[in-house]
Design a protein around this motif. Structure first.
Motif, PDB file in Angstrom:
ATOM      1  N   UNK A 106       0.858  -1.184   0.000  1.00 55.45           N
ATOM      2  CA  UNK A 106       0.000   0.000   0.000  1.00 55.45           C
ATOM      3  C   UNK A 106       0.890   1.229   0.000  1.00 55.45           C
ATOM      4  N   UNK A 107       0.553   2.200  -0.838  1.00 52.83           N
ATOM      5  CA  UNK A 107       1.205   3.495  -0.844  1.00 52.83           C
ATOM      6  C   UNK A 107       0.283   4.462  -0.106  1.00 52.83           C
ATOM      7  N   UNK A 108       0.741   4.972   1.016  1.00 53.00           N
ATOM      8  CA  UNK A 108      -0.114   5.820   1.847  1.00 53.00           C
ATOM      9  C   UNK A 108      -0.480   7.137   1.173  1.00 53.00           C
ATOM     10  N   UNK A 109       0.292   7.549   0.193  1.00 49.31           N
ATOM     11  CA  UNK A 109       0.009   8.800  -0.524  1.00 49.31           C
ATOM     12  C   UNK A 109      -0.765   8.553  -1.820  1.00 49.31           C
ATOM     13  N   UNK A 110      -1.050   7.308  -2.122  1.00 51.61           N
ATOM     14  CA  UNK A 110      -1.763   6.983  -3.364  1.00 51.61           C
ATOM     15  C   UNK A 110      -3.245   7.302  -3.235  1.00 51.61           C
ATOM     16  N   UNK A 111      -3.882   7.643  -4.346  1.00 48.14           N
ATOM     17  CA  UNK A 111      -5.335   7.841  -4.298  1.00 48.14           C
ATOM     18  C   UNK A 111      -6.054   6.517  -4.075  1.00 48.14           C
ATOM     19  N   UNK A 112      -7.179   6.594  -3.402  1.00 53.20           N
ATOM     20  CA  UNK A 112      -7.974   5.389  -3.146  1.00 53.20           C
ATOM     21  C   UNK A 112      -8.362   4.697  -4.441  1.00 53.20           C
TER      22      UNK A 112
END
Length: 393
Positions: A106-112
Motif C-alpha cells: 500500500x502506498x499511503x500517498x496513493x489515491x484510493x
C-alpha cells in the motif's frame, strides 16, 4: 461495588519499557480515580468498568460494578471482555494498513481509486489513503441505514457512492466510512479478511489472547459485557428478526453498521480486555515491539501516533490516533498535545503520553441498556487524574 483491584510492578514479570526511569505512579491519586468511576456507576450511567493505569512498569488496575443492572448480574472482572467499538480503528485497521505499507503493498500517498476505481468521481479522485487515515477525506460520517442493506459488498457500494462535502485534504470530519473502506482495503491487498489479518499479524504476535472480532467463536458469552438495542431500530428489525424484542447483545457487535457487515468492519467490531490493550500500548511506547517481538516498525508507530493531518487543518490526527480534536476529551487538562489515543462509542478509552510514558485504558458498557447514558465528563476526569498519577502534577 468493586470487583477486583491490583497494583503491580510489572518489572517482576517482564522488563520495563526501554528508557523507563524516574518516578512511578502517585498512589495517592488512586482513590480519586475510584471515586470518579464509582460515582458514575452509582448514578446508573454505566453498570461497570475496568480501569488500567501504567507508568514505567508499574500498573494500577481495578474492576468496578457489574456487567448489567440485573440483580443477579456477575461482577465485572479484570478479564471481562468489552465491545471496543471505534478502538477497532486504532488496534486493528490502522496498524494493518501501516504494516501493509511497510511491506510495499500500500502506498499511503496513493489515491484510493488506485485500489478501488469504483470509488472515484464527483471530486473523490484525489482522495488518498492518508486522507482516510486522518479523517480528512471529505466523506460524510456514516453509511445510511435505509433502505435496508446487509453484507460487505453492499457496504462497499454504499461507501463508494457517498458524495464528499469538502475537497479531500481541506477539512476534518470524523467518519466511519473512512475506516470501512480501509478495512476492505486490507482484504483487497492482503488476500485475507481484516479480522484474520489483524489476528495473525497484530493480536497473536502481541499475545493479545482475548482480543479479536466475532468473540463468540472463541469465548463464552458469560465473559463478555452486554450491550443493548432498545428501542429497536426499524432497519435492525428488517435485517435481524432475532432482535425483534430488543434482546441484549452479548458478544455481538453493538455498532449497527458493523453488525450489518457480519460483525467485521474497519470502523468497529473488535472485542478486547484492559490487559490486552495495555500490551498494545506498551508496544507503541517501545517503538513497535514487545518482549522481543516486533509488530510495527518505528516509522509506522510514528505515523500512527504523531500529527499527520494535511497542512491547514486545525484538528490534529495521526494515521489513526487522535491527538487534538473535539474527540480528545480523554487527554484531560494535563496530558500535553503530543499524547494520543482514541475512544469507542460503547464507553472505551486508550490514551498514551509518550513524554511521561504513562498510559491508561478504560473499558465500559455505558450503552447498556439503551444508549442514553452520557459519561463524557468522566473521560476528562480520568485523563486529568491519570496525568496527575503518572506525571506527578
Amino acid at each position: 461495588m468493586i470487583a477486583s483491584v491490583s497494583t503491580t510492578l510489572l518489572a517482576a514479570g517482564c522488563a520495563q519499557l526501554p528508557g523507563a526511569a524516574g518516578p512511578q505512579l502517585d498512589h495517592a491519586r488512586f482513590a480519586e480515580i475510584d471515586r470518579a468511576i464509582e460515582t458514575v456507576i452509582s448514578d446508573k450511567r454505566m453498570p461497570g468498568a475496568v480501569f488500567h493505569l501504567e507508568r514505567n512498569g508499574e500498573s494500577y488496575e481495578k474492576a468496578y460494578g457489574s456487567v448489567s443492572y440485573d440483580s443477579n448480574a456477575p461482577k465485572v472482572r479484570p478479564d471481562t471482555i468489552y465491545d471496543a467499538a471505534s478502538l477497532s480503528k486504532i488496534v486493528a485497521t490502522a496498524p494493518s494498513i501501516l504494516l501493509l505499507a511497510e511491506q510495499g503493498k500500500i502506498d499511503l500517498e496513493a489515491p484510493l481509486i488506485r485500489y478501488f476505481p469504483e470509488c472515484g468521481g464527483k471530486g473523490k479522485d484525489g482522495m488518498t489513503i492518508r486522507h482516510l487515515l486522518t479523517h480528512s477525506s471529505g466523506l460524510p460520517a456514516g453509511i445510511p441505514a435505509l433502505p435496508a442493506w446487509e453484507g460487505q459488498a453492499a457496504a462497499h457500494a454504499l461507501a463508494c457512492a457517498r458524495e464528499i462535502t469538502d475537497a479531500p485534504g481541506t477539512a476534518f470530519r470524523y467518519s466511519d466510512i473512512n475506516f470501512i473502506l480501509l478495512g476492505q482495503l486490507v482484504q483487497k491487498v492482503s488476500g485475507m479478511p481484516l479480522d484474520e489479518f489483524a489476528q495473525r499479524n497484530i493480536f497473536t504476535p502481541l499475545k493479545m489472547t482475548d482480543t479479536g472480532y466475532l468473540p463468540l467463536a472463541r469465548f463464552p458469552a458469560s465473559r463478555i459485557a452486554p450491550t443493548h438495542v432498545s428501542p429497536l431500530k426499524v432497519e435492525d428489525k428488517a435485517l435481524h428478526p432475532e432482535l425483534e424484542h430488543g434482546e441484549v447483545l452479548q458478544g455481538v457487535v453493538h455498532d449497527p453498521t458493523s453488525r450489518r457487515m457480519g460483525g467485521v468492519a474497519g470502523s468497529a467490531g473488535v472485542f478486547t480486555t484492559a490487559h490486552d490493550l495495555a500490551r498494545y500500548a506498551r508496544m507503541l511506547l517501545a517503538g513497535g515491539e514487545l518482549e522481543g517481538v516486533r509488530v510495527l516498525s518505528r516509522e509506522s508507530v510514528r505515523l500512527l501516533t504523531t500529527v499527520q493531518s494535511p497542512p491547514g487543518i486545525a484538528q490534529l490526527r495521526g494515521m489513526g490516533m487522535d491527538i487534538d480534536s473535539p474527540f480528545a476529551r480523554p487527554r484531560g487538562a494535563l496530558f500535553p498535545i503530543g499524547s494520543y489515543g482514541h475512544t469507542g462509542f460503547t464507553g472505551c478509552i486508550l490514551w498514551v503520553d509518550p513524554t511521561s510514558r504513562t498510559f491508561y485504558v478504560f473499558l465500559s458498557n455505558r450503552v447498556y441498556p439503551d444508549d442514553k447514558a452520557n459519561i463524557l465528563p468522566l473521560y476528562g476526569q480520568l485523563g486529568t487524574l491519570a496525568a496527575q498519577a503518572g506525571m506527578g502534577r
